[in-house]
Scaffold this active site. Structure first.
Site, mmCIF file in Angstrom:
data_model
loop_
_atom_site.group_PDB
_atom_site.id
_atom_site.type_symbol
_atom_site.label_atom_id
_atom_site.label_comp_id
_atom_site.label_asym_id
_atom_site.label_seq_id
_atom_site.Cartn_x
_atom_site.Cartn_y
_atom_site.Cartn_z
ATOM 1 N N GLU A 108 0.484 -0.866 -0.028
ATOM 2 C CA GLU A 108 0.422 0.209 0.087
ATOM 3 C C GLU A 108 1.086 0.824 0.030
ATOM 4 O O GLU A 108 1.710 0.774 0.155
ATOM 5 C CB GLU A 108 -0.453 -0.085 1.248
ATOM 6 C CG GLU A 108 -1.858 -0.496 1.063
ATOM 7 C CD GLU A 108 -3.387 0.621 -0.057
ATOM 8 O OE1 GLU A 108 -2.352 1.373 -0.099
ATOM 9 O OE2 GLU A 108 -4.122 0.739 0.579
ATOM 10 N N ASP A 109 0.411 2.337 -0.233
ATOM 11 C CA ASP A 109 1.083 3.202 -0.344
ATOM 12 C C ASP A 109 1.215 4.145 0.731
ATOM 13 O O ASP A 109 1.664 4.769 1.149
ATOM 14 C CB ASP A 109 0.854 4.662 -1.430
ATOM 15 C CG ASP A 109 -1.419 5.148 -1.503
ATOM 16 O OD1 ASP A 109 -1.399 4.204 -0.726
ATOM 17 O OD2 ASP A 109 -1.741 5.576 -2.066
ATOM 18 N N ASP A 112 -4.480 4.928 6.179
ATOM 19 C CA ASP A 112 -4.787 6.799 6.202
ATOM 20 C C ASP A 112 -6.454 6.363 8.210
ATOM 21 O O ASP A 112 -6.151 5.668 9.257
ATOM 22 C CB ASP A 112 -6.427 7.538 5.276
ATOM 23 C CG ASP A 112 -5.829 8.500 5.992
ATOM 24 O OD1 ASP A 112 -6.264 9.431 6.797
ATOM 25 O OD2 ASP A 112 -7.173 9.388 5.540
ATOM 26 N N PHE A 161 -2.540 16.540 5.363
ATOM 27 C CA PHE A 161 -2.075 16.050 3.340
ATOM 28 C C PHE A 161 -1.601 15.411 2.442
ATOM 29 O O PHE A 161 -0.555 17.334 2.081
ATOM 30 C CB PHE A 161 -4.015 15.977 2.308
ATOM 31 C CG PHE A 161 -4.572 15.552 1.239
ATOM 32 C CD1 PHE A 161 -4.715 14.384 1.580
ATOM 33 C CD2 PHE A 161 -3.730 15.727 -0.255
ATOM 34 C CE1 PHE A 161 -5.045 13.812 0.435
ATOM 35 C CE2 PHE A 161 -4.185 15.214 -1.203
ATOM 36 C CZ PHE A 161 -5.243 14.401 -1.273
ATOM 37 N N ARG A 174 1.799 12.670 -8.865
ATOM 38 C CA ARG A 174 1.708 11.202 -8.955
ATOM 39 C C ARG A 174 3.145 10.760 -9.028
ATOM 40 O O ARG A 174 4.939 10.233 -8.407
ATOM 41 C CB ARG A 174 1.787 10.338 -9.674
ATOM 42 C CG ARG A 174 0.123 10.198 -9.079
ATOM 43 C CD ARG A 174 -0.424 8.923 -9.976
ATOM 44 N NE ARG A 174 -1.669 8.999 -9.659
ATOM 45 C CZ ARG A 174 -2.453 8.567 -8.617
ATOM 46 N NH1 ARG A 174 -2.201 7.913 -7.484
ATOM 47 N NH2 ARG A 174 -4.226 8.339 -8.546
HETATM 48 P P1 5GP Z 1 -7.376 4.835 3.683
HETATM 49 O O1 5GP Z 1 -8.887 3.711 3.857
HETATM 50 O O2 5GP Z 1 -6.597 3.910 5.017
HETATM 51 O O3 5GP Z 1 -8.126 5.905 4.679
HETATM 52 O O4 5GP Z 1 -6.991 5.246 3.024
HETATM 53 C C1 5GP Z 1 -6.403 4.785 1.939
HETATM 54 C C2 5GP Z 1 -6.004 5.265 0.362
HETATM 55 O O5 5GP Z 1 -6.212 6.933 0.504
HETATM 56 C C3 5GP Z 1 -4.635 5.851 0.272
HETATM 57 O O6 5GP Z 1 -4.853 4.510 -1.087
HETATM 58 C C4 5GP Z 1 -5.200 6.327 -0.656
HETATM 59 O O7 5GP Z 1 -5.550 6.349 -1.898
HETATM 60 C C5 5GP Z 1 -5.886 8.013 0.158
HETATM 61 N N1 5GP Z 1 -5.379 8.661 0.806
HETATM 62 C C6 5GP Z 1 -5.400 8.516 2.300
HETATM 63 N N2 5GP Z 1 -4.569 9.377 2.904
HETATM 64 C C7 5GP Z 1 -3.586 11.022 1.610
HETATM 65 C C8 5GP Z 1 -3.052 11.047 1.572
HETATM 66 O O8 5GP Z 1 -2.478 11.928 3.048
HETATM 67 N N3 5GP Z 1 -2.219 11.627 0.421
HETATM 68 C C9 5GP Z 1 -2.898 10.984 -0.654
HETATM 69 N N4 5GP Z 1 -2.813 11.842 -2.389
HETATM 70 N N5 5GP Z 1 -4.222 10.410 -0.513
HETATM 71 C C10 5GP Z 1 -4.343 9.479 0.387
#
Ligand code: 5GP
Length: 194
Positions: A108-109, A112, A161, A174
């Protein structure tokens, strides 16, 4: 005021959080640790979650000193141009191969709220892999809504963010070589600020 950003993505960054050299060093460390953790396994499959993890998986797979194969999934948890998780996960692209009996490493990137990965581990777990582990480049623990076991984390970051090194805002940024914080005025309208 509408703000669509500059022609050069670098000009839209308020602060570089993790620079290119720090990412490179950490990815090498993660590759070595992951390689060591899978001693005895010859059926590792890295499952990369598009599109944000594209850059990370490309570097990470070359840092793992054992045979790996890759597959990709694309999921959407945020609407385009949004900065808040909706909690609803949609599969836009499913796996192309089987993972039954295989050692799955989800790449995963960023984690959050954890809702995306929580859904994915349940979904992939239903396909009878031998194991499922998780590696994420970035982790925002302050925002977690569900309890998740993350096996490897590149960097813990504050609740900001971020974009770059695969991460986007409205499909841009990206291709930045580092992880940076976007200038607030560029995403203020997306989070309901004037
Ligand atoms: P989660 O389901 O854990 O809330 O969110 C995961 C996804 O939200 C990540 O794979 C990403 O696509 C997006 N995301 C969450 N935080 C950020 C952030 O700070 N920047 C960006 N660009 N995407 C985020």
């Amino acid at each position: 005021m509408s703000n669509t950003g500059s022609a050069n993505p670098h000009d839209d960054i308020a602060e570089i959080l993790i620079d290119e050299a720090a990412i490179k060093t950490r990815v090498e460390e993660l590759g070595a640790e992951i390689g060591a953790a899978y001693t005895g396994s010859d059926s590792i499959v890295l499952i990369s979650v598009l599109k944000g993890a594209l850059v990370f998986v490309a570097d990470l797979m070359r840092a793992i000193p054992r045979n790996v194969s890759i597959d990709v999934m694309e999921v959407s948890s945020y609407g385009g141009g949004n900065t808040e998780s909706s909690g609803t996960v949609r599969i836009l692209k499913d796996l192309s191969g089987t993972i039954e009996g295989r050692d799955v490493l989800i790449v995963e990137d960023i984690i959050d709220t954890g809702l995306t990965l929580n859904y994915l581990t349940g979904y992939l777990g239903g396909k009878s892999p031998r194991s499922i582990r998780i590696v994420t480049l970035l982790n925002k623990p302050a925002r977690r809504l569900v309890d998740l076991k993350v096996d490897w984390t590149g960097f813990e970051i504050p609740d900001k963010f971020v974009v770059g090194y695969g991460l986007d805002f409205g499909e841009k940024y990206r291709n930045l070589r580092y992880v940076g914080v976007l200038k607030r005025e560029l995403y203020a309208s997306a989070i309901g600020e004037a």
